[in-house]
Design an enzyme around this catalytic site. Structure first.
Site, PDB file in Angstrom:
ATOM      1  CG  HIS A 288      -3.243  22.093  25.748  1.00 57.48           C
ATOM      2  ND1 HIS A 288      -3.106  20.731  25.770  1.00 57.48           N
ATOM      3  CD2 HIS A 288      -3.943  22.409  26.855  1.00 57.48           C
ATOM      4  CE1 HIS A 288      -3.719  20.247  26.843  1.00 57.48           C
ATOM      5  NE2 HIS A 288      -4.239  21.248  27.507  1.00 57.48           N
TER       6      HIS A 288
ATOM      7  CG  ASP B 161       2.271  22.031  16.556  1.00 61.10           C
ATOM      8  OD1 ASP B 161       1.393  22.227  17.410  1.00 61.10           O
ATOM      9  OD2 ASP B 161       2.161  21.193  15.641  1.00 61.10           O
TER      10      ASP B 161
END
Ligand code: GDG
Length: 481
Positions: A167, A376
């Site tokens: 992720h 991110d």
């Protein structure tokens, strides 16, 4: 659920945490609540259809729990001792891997005891999965806490189809190479048949490192192992339950609450919003400074604009997170002190977490959503904001270092390290012609609706279950490049 009655699942998800939180009422009654999140929403239907099981830690140290059913999900708890929480989770996962994989924004710490604990806990997850999975089952391992599980599990159960999804970003070799256990991590991941990343660049970083560090032959996104197996590495950008968010945003309760929020802020002309876990990767400091400066410069008036920053408490036992909290507290105080007036605080700072309805109301109340991470993997907040803007209003300011920037191309793009650039982008978003913002929002909304969380899960699982030929039957890459 007939397959589970026999104790064996055809589809197994392995994640550090189970998708539930426990609540203990004052009278001692224990209830579990499904933690809201895209992953559960996406995987629940597949789990139900296939008689699936979810393996993960239940959130309390030093406690062994039996498998249980909740909301139609078969949950298999993995125990962690308090020391393992400290070493495997807070230590190696969040003090070593998290900063290393996020551009070393904070210095990663390398401790051999943390690594030993990481190995031991990964082995426990693999053993649990080996007991729960039916013959030939599909197992999907999630995220950076469990990178050794694919190979550990394959050793125990070569019959399984194993997928892994990361992720967070996968770093370039210049950074990854710092890790004393780099080879073990790469070998851990190659136990999977399919390794998924948020972005193509991450998949490329991984394949290149496997070629250079482990010595396997590779060709584009394929890794050829000496035993004839091949591993595919590819990008599957994660998304959200776009329909669910829009439905929620359209409810009268959320609409009323959005109006109420604007009124309690003094009905300013412009409401800017940030929502993040309180994490040093999210670029909170840079965005608040930029906002403070455009008020100080007189580009916008303090009576016209309010910045609402929600910082959800996170990893509070890790030192760097405690320091960050103090740092942001001080910065907010300084900016409000410097440019505020009586009754007019430019920044409303909330260190708290809120129910989904309140999140949707905040998204509805904000004219400009400010998402400025320094790095991110994806950033779901940006996609949630877009999904909630069903009237095509509002503007998104988005860091080019968020995975989401590859898809939300109509956002006001910023380099969060460039404060002047960020000031200019904030001003542009605030003062843009509403028709321009609406044009941009419409395009972004279409993208998020067409590429929702189901699309993500289906794309990954279809690739994972597609038959793959052993590579000795395939064309070998010329020179094994
Ligand atoms: C990692 C990667 C990747 C936040 N505060 C509250 C709340 N949230 C929800 C948001 C959103 C989620 O948490 C945060 O997701 P992000 O993607 O923004 O960031 P990370 O937590 O760092 O997630 C990231 C993600 O995994 C998925 O692959 O996108 O790059 O770092 O859904 O809405 N939810 C509620 N109350 C809050 O106060 N209910």
């Amino acid at each position: 659920m007939s397959t589970m009655a026999a104790g064996l699942a055809e589809f197994v998800v392995i994640a550090n945490r189970l998708p539930v939180d426990r609540f203990i009422a004052p009278d001692g009654t224990v209830t579990w609540r499904t933690s809201p999140g895209g992953l559960v929403t996406a995987l629940e239907p597949v789990m139900r259809r296939k008689g699936g099981a979810w393996i993960g830690w239940h959130g309390a140290p030093d406690e062994k729990l039996k498998p249980f059913e909740h909301d139609g999900l078969h949950l298999v708890p993995v125990p962690l001792s308090a020391q393992e929480v400290e070493e495997y989770y807070e230590g190696f996962s969040n003090g070593t891997l998290w900063p290393l994989y996020h551009d070393v924004i904070a210095p990663p710490e390398f401790h051999r005891e943390w690594w030993d604990s990481y190995v031991q806990v990964n082995q426990r997850f693999a053993e649990k999965a080996a007991r729960v999975a039916r013959r030939g089952a599909v197992v999907w391992v999630q995220d950076y806490q469990l990178q050794l599980v694919p190979t550990m599990l394959r050793e125990l159960r070569p019959d399984l189809r194993i997928g892994f999804f990361l992720h967070i970003p996968f770093p370039p070799r210049e950074l990854f190479q710092q890790l004393p256990w780099r080879r073990q991590i790469l070998e851990g991941l190659t136990g999977a048949d399919l390794v998924g990343f948020q972005l193509p660049g991450a998949a490329q970083n991984f394949v290149r490192l496997v070629r250079e560090r482990v010595g396997h032959k590779t060709h584009r996104g394929l890794i050829y192992l000496p035993d004839g197996r091949s591993v595919k590495a590819s990008a599957y950008p994660i998304s959200i339950d776009a329909h669910g968010f829009e439905q929620l945003a359209r409810t009268p309760g959320v609409d009323a609450r959005a109006k109420e929020i604007r009124e309690s802020l003094g009905s300013p002309k412009h409401v800017l919003l940030g929502i993040d876990r309180l994490d040093y990767t999210k670029g909170l400091r840079q965005r608040l400074r930029a906002f403070g400066e455009i008020i100080r410069d007189g580009s916008i008036d303090v009576d016209d604009s309010v910045f609402v920053q929600v910082a959800t408490p996170s990893r509070e036992r890790v030192d760097q997170y405690r320091l960050l909290r103090d740092d942001i507290d001080r910065l907010v105080g300084r900016i409000n002190g410097d440019v505020g007036r009586i009754g007019q605080q430019p920044i409303t700072y909330l260190h708290a977490s809120y129910p989904r309805e309140e999140m949707a109301a905040l998204y509805r109340a904000a004219d400009v959503m400010v998402v400025t991470p320094l790095r991110d993997g994806m950033n779901l907040v940006a996609k949630e904001y877009v999904a909630c803007r069903y009237d095509d209003n509002g503007a998104l300011v988005l860091s080019e270092f968020a995975g989401a920037a590859a898809e939300l191309r109509q956002a006001y793009r910023v380099n969060p390290y460039d404060i002047n650039g960020m000031k200019a982008a904030l001003l542009e978003a605030i003062t843009a012609d509403p028709r321009e913002n609406s044009r941009r929002m419409k395009a972004m909304r279409k993208h998020v609706v067409d590429h929702d969380i189901d699309h993500w899960a289906t794309a990954f699982l279809d690739d994972l279950t597609a038959p793959s030929e052993p590579h000795d039957k395939k064309m070998r890459p010329p020179g094994g490049s």
